[in-house]
Design a protein around this motif. Structure first.
Motif, PDB file in Angstrom:
ATOM      1  N   UNK A 239      48.031  51.649  61.021  1.00 33.66           N
ATOM      2  CA  UNK A 239      48.777  52.332  62.089  1.00 33.66           C
ATOM      3  C   UNK A 239      47.887  52.573  63.300  1.00 33.66           C
ATOM      4  N   UNK A 240      46.613  52.769  63.070  1.00 33.64           N
ATOM      5  CA  UNK A 240      45.668  52.982  64.155  1.00 33.64           C
ATOM      6  C   UNK A 240      45.310  51.660  64.833  1.00 33.64           C
ATOM      7  N   UNK A 241      45.084  50.639  64.031  1.00 31.41           N
ATOM      8  CA  UNK A 241      44.504  49.388  64.526  1.00 31.41           C
ATOM      9  C   UNK A 241      45.524  48.441  65.124  1.00 31.41           C
ATOM     10  N   UNK A 242      46.784  48.620  64.811  1.00 34.06           N
ATOM     11  CA  UNK A 242      47.878  47.764  65.269  1.00 34.06           C
ATOM     12  C   UNK A 242      47.682  46.317  64.803  1.00 34.06           C
ATOM     13  N   UNK A 243      48.443  45.422  65.373  1.00 31.63           N
ATOM     14  CA  UNK A 243      48.371  44.019  64.949  1.00 31.63           C
ATOM     15  C   UNK A 243      47.216  43.270  65.599  1.00 31.63           C
ATOM     16  N   UNK A 244      46.574  43.885  66.569  1.00 30.68           N
ATOM     17  CA  UNK A 244      45.501  43.195  67.286  1.00 30.68           C
ATOM     18  C   UNK A 244      44.292  44.110  67.443  1.00 30.68           C
ATOM     19  N   UNK A 245      43.575  44.399  66.335  1.00 33.13           N
ATOM     20  CA  UNK A 245      42.453  45.335  66.417  1.00 33.13           C
ATOM     21  C   UNK A 245      41.323  44.881  67.324  1.00 33.13           C
ATOM     22  N   UNK A 246      41.137  43.577  67.472  1.00 36.12           N
ATOM     23  CA  UNK A 246      40.012  43.093  68.285  1.00 36.12           C
ATOM     24  C   UNK A 246      40.107  43.572  69.732  1.00 36.12           C
ATOM     25  N   UNK A 318      19.862  34.386  58.986  1.00 38.63           N
ATOM     26  CA  UNK A 318      18.614  34.954  58.486  1.00 38.63           C
ATOM     27  C   UNK A 318      18.003  35.915  59.492  1.00 38.63           C
ATOM     28  N   UNK A 319      18.432  35.812  60.740  1.00 39.55           N
ATOM     29  CA  UNK A 319      17.957  36.715  61.795  1.00 39.55           C
ATOM     30  C   UNK A 319      19.179  37.240  62.532  1.00 39.55           C
ATOM     31  N   UNK A 320      19.854  38.214  61.916  1.00 34.85           N
ATOM     32  CA  UNK A 320      21.112  38.718  62.454  1.00 34.85           C
ATOM     33  C   UNK A 320      20.860  39.551  63.702  1.00 34.85           C
ATOM     34  N   UNK A 394      35.006  40.113  59.758  1.00 30.70           N
ATOM     35  CA  UNK A 394      34.704  39.130  60.792  1.00 30.70           C
ATOM     36  C   UNK A 394      35.151  39.597  62.177  1.00 30.70           C
ATOM     37  N   UNK A 395      36.243  40.354  62.224  1.00 26.46           N
ATOM     38  CA  UNK A 395      36.675  40.926  63.506  1.00 26.46           C
ATOM     39  C   UNK A 395      35.600  41.854  64.039  1.00 26.46           C
ATOM     40  N   UNK A 396      35.061  42.686  63.155  1.00 31.17           N
ATOM     41  CA  UNK A 396      33.988  43.587  63.580  1.00 31.17           C
ATOM     42  C   UNK A 396      32.720  42.803  63.906  1.00 31.17           C
ATOM     43  N   UNK A 397      32.273  41.954  62.982  1.00 32.15           N
ATOM     44  CA  UNK A 397      31.015  41.240  63.160  1.00 32.15           C
ATOM     45  C   UNK A 397      31.007  40.347  64.385  1.00 32.15           C
ATOM     46  N   UNK A 398      32.124  39.659  64.625  1.00 32.77           N
ATOM     47  CA  UNK A 398      32.189  38.765  65.773  1.00 32.77           C
ATOM     48  C   UNK A 398      32.107  39.509  67.094  1.00 32.77           C
ATOM     49  N   UNK A 399      32.504  40.774  67.077  1.00 35.06           N
ATOM     50  CA  UNK A 399      32.461  41.593  68.288  1.00 35.06           C
ATOM     51  C   UNK A 399      31.125  42.304  68.450  1.00 35.06           C
ATOM     52  N   UNK A 400      30.400  42.486  67.354  1.00 32.00           N
ATOM     53  CA  UNK A 400      29.233  43.357  67.348  1.00 32.00           C
ATOM     54  C   UNK A 400      27.918  42.615  67.523  1.00 32.00           C
ATOM     55  N   UNK A 401      27.845  41.405  67.037  1.00 31.74           N
ATOM     56  CA  UNK A 401      26.577  40.673  67.024  1.00 31.74           C
ATOM     57  C   UNK A 401      26.552  39.627  68.123  1.00 31.74           C
ATOM     58  N   UNK A 402      25.378  39.475  68.759  1.00 32.70           N
ATOM     59  CA  UNK A 402      25.307  38.622  69.936  1.00 32.70           C
ATOM     60  C   UNK A 402      24.813  37.215  69.654  1.00 32.70           C
ATOM     61  N   UNK A 403      24.180  36.988  68.507  1.00 36.23           N
ATOM     62  CA  UNK A 403      23.886  35.614  68.129  1.00 36.23           C
ATOM     63  C   UNK A 403      23.921  35.527  66.618  1.00 36.23           C
ATOM     64  N   UNK A 407      30.246  35.931  61.973  1.00 34.99           N
ATOM     65  CA  UNK A 407      31.373  35.370  61.223  1.00 34.99           C
ATOM     66  C   UNK A 407      30.849  34.762  59.927  1.00 34.99           C
ATOM     67  N   UNK A 408      31.516  35.047  58.825  1.00 28.65           N
ATOM     68  CA  UNK A 408      31.057  34.555  57.534  1.00 28.65           C
ATOM     69  C   UNK A 408      32.246  34.174  56.665  1.00 28.65           C
TER      70      UNK A 408
END
Length: 518
Positions: A239-246, A318-320, A394-403, A407-408
């Motif tokens: 209910x908080x995140x809706x259909x498009x949390x990204x 290996x170097x997140x 993956x929604x979180x990780x793809x938004x949070x990490x710069x290289x 995504x896994x």
């Protein structure tokens, strides 16, 4: 420092502290303002939120800090007692005494608002009733998770809870019973379920300063996660995140570009639209977890970062790499070793500018879209809906990490965490032994949990939420101290250690409330 009139008010309401002043006892036992108009209801609800935060005690108790060593002078007795899980005898704005007082003061105001609403018998105040109920539930939620063992279906029927106050006290010496953790959770759940349909955003000028609809559902999601109601946790988080949390998450790249200084970085953080609730607190969190020498003996060190948190590998790299917001704030000067996430400002409110005294203040965001996404990810893992959990991660990780991309795949997660050794005192790693009171299956479920807990650990650094993960999952917490740059273990918090329930304030025990076992 603390406002003495406010302290006496809380003492007066609950009689949980020892009072010896005869003049004070001569006063009428209920001299509060009568809440007899809708305007007064709304005004008192502003004070239905704790003015003190559990964050400092919780963070310092967790596995998110190391002890740089006794040669580091930047500490105090209060901090040492918290870090080493001692019963706290020192007074501090962040101490258990003020966490207790702040929550019960908020509860008193919520209950007074509820009594006023009932007396007015005005249907137009239904949204205010919802806010009062959800605020009362939240304050009790903080109390029971700080001062009791964590909820579980095995022992919570007998584990000591906290007094659940549902009426405004009008007597000088009411007697309280702690009840059980289960009883407290049942009452929290009842308040939440009654409140949710009533809450509306249109009654607020600035919704983010109140339990608006989304903040209320985010709290309900976290509560049900802790309550082991995985389906409901997922439902409320959705209910908080809706259909498009990204589209709702924090723009971490933009945050990383803010000037790397305490005030601009932390201001950008708490003003961001990804925050669901924003609150001001009397707390030194901003300076302790800021680029200052204060608090540098006990902090998230560069060594801790490299072995367990920000500097470790993750399933997809290996170097997140995190956005530079983190890595730029690692300090290694003499007596200053902090890995910082500048999310809380250090503010100071002078009560006497000439004497230079007043209150340390900060601003925090107890609920955010990002953390709510982690709640749903964990609920999905517990429901064994691994594809849905992976999508959230993956929604979180793809938004949070710069290289490395963030995504896994499920196969990568399984391969990675199977290959990481469990953390021990001699060889600490990011993979903690999980010993919850609920069942976690070996293999995919456990590995997905390791990844989820790791991402949340990084996201919520300095917030104190890691402490509740330590408790919920029965993690062993060694306390590392550095001597000649080498860490040694000076104390260990075991999986079911009774010290995971913070001891009640000494004055409360002296007044007759049953202390936590030690």
């Amino acid at each position: 420092m603390k406002n003495n009139k406010k302290i006496l008010f809380v003492i007066f309401l609950f009689s949980l502290f020892v009072v010896s002043c005869e003049d004070f006892l001569d006063e009428t036992p209920d001299n509060r303002t009568e809440v007899d108009t809708a305007e007064k209801v709304r005004k008192i609800l502003v004070s239905a939120y704790p003015s003190t935060t559990y964050g400092m005690v919780a963070e310092l108790s967790s596995d998110n800090v190391d002890d740089i060593g006794a040669d580091n002078p930047y500490s105090d007795r209060f901090t040492e007692q918290v870090v080493f899980w001692e019963d706290v005898t020192e007074t501090d704005n962040d101490s258990p005494t003020y966490v207790w007082e702040g929550c019960y003061s908020a509860i008193a105001n919520a209950n007074q608002a509820l009594e006023g609403i009932e007396a007015l018998n005005d249907d137009s105040l239904s949204a205010e009733k919802g806010e009062a109920l959800i605020a009362r539930a939240y304050a009790h939620f903080v109390l029971v998770n700080m001062f009791s063992k964590h909820y579980n279906t095995q022992s919570s029927n007998t584990d000591l809870g906290v007094p659940y106050l549902e009426t405004a006290e009008t007597t000088l010496n009411p007697q309280y019973d702690r009840g059980s953790v289960s009883e407290v959770y049942e009452k929290i759940n009842k308040d939440i379920e009654t409140a949710l349909p009533l809450i509306r955003d249109d009654i607020y000028d600035v919704p983010k300063y109140h339990f608006n609809v989304k903040a209320a559902y985010a709290f309900a999601a976290r509560f049900n996660l802790y309550y082991e109601n995985w389906e409901k946790a997922k439902e409320y988080a959705t209910k908080v995140l809706t259909a498009n949390p990204s589209s709702l998450l924090r723009d971490w790249e933009a945050q990383s570009l803010v000037v790397r200084s305490q005030l601009p970085a932390s201001t950008a953080f708490y003003e961001d639209t990804s925050n669901l609730l924003t609150q001001a607190y009397s707390s030194a969190s901003g300076v302790h977890f800021g680029a200052y020498y204060t608090g540098s003996r006990f902090n998230h060190t560069s060594q801790l970062s490299d072995r367990e948190s920000l500097g470790v590998a993750l399933p997809w790299a290996s170097n997140a790499g995190l956005y530079p917001y983190y890595r730029a704030f690692v300090y290694n000067a003499a007596n200053l070793n902090k890995t910082l996430f500048m999310k809380m400002p250090y503010l100071f409110e002078y009560t006497d500018a000439v004497a230079g005294i007043g209150f340390s203040k900060t601003i925090k965001s107890p609920f955010t879209y990002d953390e709510t996404l982690m709640v749903r990810a964990e609920a999905n893992v517990m429901l064994k809906d691994y594809n849905a959990a992976l999508e959230d991660l993956n929604t979180f990780g793809g938004n949070y990490y710069n290289y490395g991309g963030g995504i896994t795949t499920i196969d990568q997660i399984n391969t990675f965490y199977t290959g990481v050794a469990y953390s021990t005192e001699d060889d600490a790693t990011q993979k903690k032994v999980l010993s919850p009171k609920f069942t976690v299956e070996a293999g995919t479920q456990e590995n997905m949990l390791h990844y989820t807990l790791q991402l949340r650990r990084i996201l919520t650094m300095h917030d104190g939420l890691r402490w509740f993960d330590n408790k919920r999952y029965g993690m062993v917490v060694p306390r590392y101290q550095y001597t000649d740059s080498e860490p040694i273990v000076v104390d260990v918090l075991t999986a079911d250690d009774p010290r995971k329930a913070i001891q009640l304030p000494l004055d409360v025990i002296s007044a007759g409330l049953t202390p936590n076992p030690r």
